[in-house]
Write an enzyme that holds these catalytic residues in place. Structure first.
Site, PDB file in Angstrom:
ATOM      1  N   THR A 137      38.361  17.656 -59.851  1.00  0.00           N
ATOM      2  CA  THR A 137      38.350  16.641 -60.902  1.00  0.00           C
ATOM      3  C   THR A 137      39.517  16.878 -61.855  1.00  0.00           C
ATOM      4  O   THR A 137      39.981  18.001 -61.991  1.00  0.00           O
ATOM      5  CB  THR A 137      37.021  16.813 -61.691  1.00  0.00           C
ATOM      6  OG1 THR A 137      35.956  16.608 -60.801  1.00  0.00           O
ATOM      7  CG2 THR A 137      36.906  15.883 -62.875  1.00  0.00           C
ATOM      8  N   ARG A 165      27.057   9.403 -53.103  1.00  0.00           N
ATOM      9  CA  ARG A 165      26.784  10.664 -53.806  1.00  0.00           C
ATOM     10  C   ARG A 165      27.306  10.607 -55.247  1.00  0.00           C
ATOM     11  O   ARG A 165      28.411  10.130 -55.497  1.00  0.00           O
ATOM     12  CB  ARG A 165      27.462  11.805 -53.046  1.00  0.00           C
ATOM     13  CG  ARG A 165      27.355  13.176 -53.703  1.00  0.00           C
ATOM     14  CD  ARG A 165      28.638  13.549 -54.390  1.00  0.00           C
ATOM     15  NE  ARG A 165      28.611  14.918 -54.898  1.00  0.00           N
ATOM     16  CZ  ARG A 165      29.543  15.429 -55.692  1.00  0.00           C
ATOM     17  NH1 ARG A 165      30.586  14.700 -56.034  1.00  0.00           N
ATOM     18  NH2 ARG A 165      29.454  16.655 -56.113  1.00  0.00           N
ATOM     19  N   VAL A 166      26.531  11.077 -56.188  1.00  0.00           N
ATOM     20  CA  VAL A 166      26.972  11.138 -57.585  1.00  0.00           C
ATOM     21  C   VAL A 166      27.092  12.602 -57.983  1.00  0.00           C
ATOM     22  O   VAL A 166      26.128  13.358 -57.896  1.00  0.00           O
ATOM     23  CB  VAL A 166      25.972  10.422 -58.514  1.00  0.00           C
ATOM     24  CG1 VAL A 166      26.464  10.475 -59.951  1.00  0.00           C
ATOM     25  CG2 VAL A 166      25.777   8.975 -58.067  1.00  0.00           C
ATOM     26  N   GLY A 167      28.291  12.992 -58.393  1.00  0.00           N
ATOM     27  CA  GLY A 167      28.504  14.371 -58.847  1.00  0.00           C
ATOM     28  C   GLY A 167      28.212  14.486 -60.333  1.00  0.00           C
ATOM     29  O   GLY A 167      27.575  13.627 -60.938  1.00  0.00           O
ATOM     30  N   ASP A 168      28.706  15.548 -60.940  1.00  0.00           N
ATOM     31  CA  ASP A 168      28.452  15.789 -62.366  1.00  0.00           C
ATOM     32  C   ASP A 168      29.349  14.963 -63.283  1.00  0.00           C
ATOM     33  O   ASP A 168      28.995  14.701 -64.441  1.00  0.00           O
ATOM     34  CB  ASP A 168      28.682  17.266 -62.697  1.00  0.00           C
ATOM     35  CG  ASP A 168      30.134  17.647 -62.421  1.00  0.00           C
ATOM     36  OD1 ASP A 168      30.570  17.519 -61.258  1.00  0.00           O
ATOM     37  OD2 ASP A 168      30.842  18.038 -63.375  1.00  0.00           O
ATOM     38  N   THR A 187      34.265  20.964 -64.449  1.00  0.00           N
ATOM     39  CA  THR A 187      34.806  20.650 -63.126  1.00  0.00           C
ATOM     40  C   THR A 187      34.264  21.682 -62.155  1.00  0.00           C
ATOM     41  O   THR A 187      33.972  22.805 -62.537  1.00  0.00           O
ATOM     42  CB  THR A 187      36.347  20.657 -63.122  1.00  0.00           C
ATOM     43  OG1 THR A 187      36.811  20.633 -61.757  1.00  0.00           O
ATOM     44  CG2 THR A 187      36.927  21.889 -63.801  1.00  0.00           C
ATOM     45  N   GLY A 188      34.151  21.294 -60.888  1.00  0.00           N
ATOM     46  CA  GLY A 188      33.643  22.234 -59.883  1.00  0.00           C
ATOM     47  C   GLY A 188      32.586  21.567 -59.034  1.00  0.00           C
ATOM     48  O   GLY A 188      32.553  20.338 -58.922  1.00  0.00           O
ATOM     49  N   GLY A 190      29.739  19.709 -58.177  1.00  0.00           N
ATOM     50  CA  GLY A 190      28.986  18.812 -59.045  1.00  0.00           C
ATOM     51  C   GLY A 190      27.488  19.007 -58.987  1.00  0.00           C
ATOM     52  O   GLY A 190      26.795  18.874 -60.009  1.00  0.00           O
TER      53      GLY A 190
HETATM   54  N1  ASP Z   1      32.874  18.026 -60.201  1.00  0.00           N
HETATM   55  C1  ASP Z   1      33.408  17.155 -59.198  1.00  0.00           C
HETATM   56  C2  ASP Z   1      32.293  16.592 -58.388  1.00  0.00           C
HETATM   57  O1  ASP Z   1      31.419  17.333 -57.979  1.00  0.00           O
HETATM   58  C3  ASP Z   1      34.422  17.795 -58.327  1.00  0.00           C
HETATM   59  C4  ASP Z   1      35.342  18.809 -58.993  1.00  0.00           C
HETATM   60  O2  ASP Z   1      35.399  18.924 -60.181  1.00  0.00           O
HETATM   61  O3  ASP Z   1      36.011  19.538 -58.279  1.00  0.00           O
HETATM   62  O4  ASP Z   1      32.305  15.430 -58.094  1.00  0.00           O
END
Ligand code: ASP
Length: 252
Positions: A137, A165-168, A187-188, A190
């Protein structure tokens, strides 16, 4: 005036120049307008337009090869806007920003597309990227000289996750949070960030921003990539990650 930008947890330091460029653009806008929302979104757009990042044009692909974007914007005066599963818009963060002044705070899929079209954004094929890494992200937190804070975040999600799919990233309190005290972005991975309600819990943690963010990163197992950036109204600014996360801070 302050801005902090990140290019995604797990991303290579080789893209540091892109994150620096985003922070420079954000600070330029901040100096011109003293508007942290315009600054944070301008910085995010720089990375959405840079194919090396997993947002906008360089978004990673879902399991069926499609690009679906999530984005969020929020402000310390209590407004927020988030979109999820938006398809084929070059700068999803701008669509999220449009929601700041609407009653509705979050739109998904078809509804998000209809809203974007109604607001005059052009829908045109976003090819995305087949890059090998999984996430990354992009986002920015900015603070004006009178202490207002805004956050902006944008992502293609995580490579190979299912359509829908819904991430964070578009989830209030998980991937982003902003009020008169703090602007904070994650970020990371989700799913793991969402399970931890990461941003809100980090905000609640304690008095010292650095300690709070370091605590937040440790909520996830070491091998689950996560990064957090934040600005507090007392002027503290910090970013950290349990993996590589290019980030950039400019203060004026
Ligand atoms: N957080 C984002 C998601 O899971 C991906 C990311 O930050 O690398 O959609």
């Amino acid at each position: 005036m302050k801005i902090i930008c990140h290019g995604g947890a797990g991303h290579t330091p080789k893209v540091q120049d892109g994150v620096d460029k985003a922070a420079e653009e954000g600070m330029k806008i901040l100096k011109e307008t003293n508007n942290p929302t315009l600054a944070a979104t301008a910085a995010t757009i720089v990375m959405e337009d840079d194919f090396r990042f997993n947002a906008g044009t360089g978004s990673c692909l879902r399991d069926d090869g499609r690009v679906q974007n999530d984005a969020a914007v929020a402000t310390s005066d209590g407004r927020m806007g988030a979109i999820t599963n938006l398809q084929d818009f070059k700068n999803p963060v701008l669509v999220a920003r449009e929601l700041l002044d609407e009653f509705v705070t979050m739109l998904a899929g078809e509804g998000a597309i209809e809203f974007a079209l109604k607001k005059g954004f052009k829908q045109s094929k976003v090819k995305g990227s087949e890059k090998g890494w999984t996430g990354d992200t992009v986002g920015a937190v900015a603070q004006s000289s009178d202490g207002k804070i805004s956050v902006a975040s944008s992502t293609g999600g995580v490579r190979g996750r299912p359509v829908g799919r819904v991430g964070d990233t578009p989830l209030w309190g998980s991937g982003f949070y902003c009020d008169e005290n703090i602007g904070i972005l994650a970020t990371g991975v989700g799913e793991a960030i969402t399970e931890q309600l990461m941003c809100y819990r980090v905000y609640q943690y304690n008095e010292n921003l650095e300690e709070a963010l370091e605590w937040g990163v440790k909520l996830l197992p070491k091998d689950t990539g996560v990064g957090i950036i934040a600005i507090r109204n007392d002027g503290q600014i910090y970013g950290t990650s349990n993996t590589s996360m290019p980030f950039s801070i400019i203060e004026d």
